[in-house]
Design an enzyme around this catalytic site. Sequence first.
Site, mmCIF file in Angstrom:
data_model
loop_
_atom_site.group_PDB
_atom_site.id
_atom_site.type_symbol
_atom_site.label_atom_id
_atom_site.label_comp_id
_atom_site.label_asym_id
_atom_site.label_seq_id
_atom_site.Cartn_x
_atom_site.Cartn_y
_atom_site.Cartn_z
ATOM 1 N N SER A 143 -0.984 -77.105 54.222
ATOM 2 C CA SER A 143 -0.848 -75.885 55.009
ATOM 3 C C SER A 143 0.408 -75.113 54.596
ATOM 4 O O SER A 143 0.515 -74.700 53.446
ATOM 5 C CB SER A 143 -0.860 -76.236 56.500
ATOM 6 O OG SER A 143 -1.084 -75.095 57.294
ATOM 7 N N ASP A 222 -12.173 -76.178 59.111
ATOM 8 C CA ASP A 222 -10.777 -75.879 59.440
ATOM 9 C C ASP A 222 -10.730 -74.589 60.259
ATOM 10 O O ASP A 222 -11.191 -73.533 59.796
ATOM 11 C CB ASP A 222 -9.990 -75.734 58.143
ATOM 12 C CG ASP A 222 -8.492 -75.653 58.336
ATOM 13 O OD1 ASP A 222 -8.043 -75.031 59.324
ATOM 14 O OD2 ASP A 222 -7.765 -76.201 57.490
ATOM 15 N N HIS A 255 -8.279 -79.380 59.989
ATOM 16 C CA HIS A 255 -6.919 -79.154 59.485
ATOM 17 C C HIS A 255 -5.985 -80.332 59.765
ATOM 18 O O HIS A 255 -4.806 -80.263 59.457
ATOM 19 C CB HIS A 255 -6.361 -77.885 60.144
ATOM 20 C CG HIS A 255 -5.218 -77.241 59.409
ATOM 21 N ND1 HIS A 255 -5.361 -76.632 58.180
ATOM 22 C CD2 HIS A 255 -3.908 -77.096 59.746
ATOM 23 C CE1 HIS A 255 -4.201 -76.135 57.796
ATOM 24 N NE2 HIS A 255 -3.294 -76.406 58.724
#
Length: 277
Positions: A143, A222, A255
Amino acid sequence: MDVLKTHVVHGGTLRYLSHDSAATGTAMKLSVFVPPGEAPFPVVIWLSGLTCTEDNFTTKAGAYEAAARLGLIVVAPDTSPRGEGVADDEAYDLGQGAGFYVDATEAPWAPHFCMETYVTRDLVELIDAEFPTNGRRAILGHSMGGHGALTLALNHPHLFASVSAFAPIASPTRCPWGEKALTAYLGPDRERWAQHDTALLIEAGVANGQFDDILIDQGDADGFLVEQLKPDLLTAAAEAAGQRLTLRMQPGYDHSYFFMASFIADHLAFHAKRLKA
């Protein structure tokens, strides 16, 4: 360097450490796993995402069985400076825990938020001086940390033999997380932002053939995929620049660290192959 605690795991040694950073002007925490076997070893640096500390990857990613088997030192630093006198924000996506791996130039962030210099100078120097490395290293992250790994590798290619990422922020100049952070840390000049945008760097040819492949894993479930991550911008930039980039869209994955735990061994093997070539 202060050793805060030590664990034996998969035959190797995991240490939590604290050391003083000239870049941030603070103490910085990290974890370092040293595998069993005959040194020296190559190094893999992991960069975590928003809200994370040095502990998230260390306890959740399940990386050390593969790292022990492949003979890799694995380093996981904190995501920002912290402590008394360090600027912060009430939001989760700015300030402490959200360093974005840039060197801030704007008040009140500039005195301490120098995460690019921290990772590429202070952290590298500490690991090479204190641990049995062979001087070769790779970088990966998730991320915000995926953004950090990719941009630091592209901007400092002499430091890293390979780079990969999980669900990276592909183009922070074109998503809410990035626009907010880059405005705060670097000011309104978007040309300066472009130096920290993976898609724009690849499109501009910054990679210049340095990396034979860039591995990206992205979960198709995600929740941040469309608004914040935008991996299609990476593939478009790579195609335009002639840079090989392998994007694996993983069905059903989100995620979370469950996603990373599922594929971390693939990434470590990807790096081991290039670090030992």
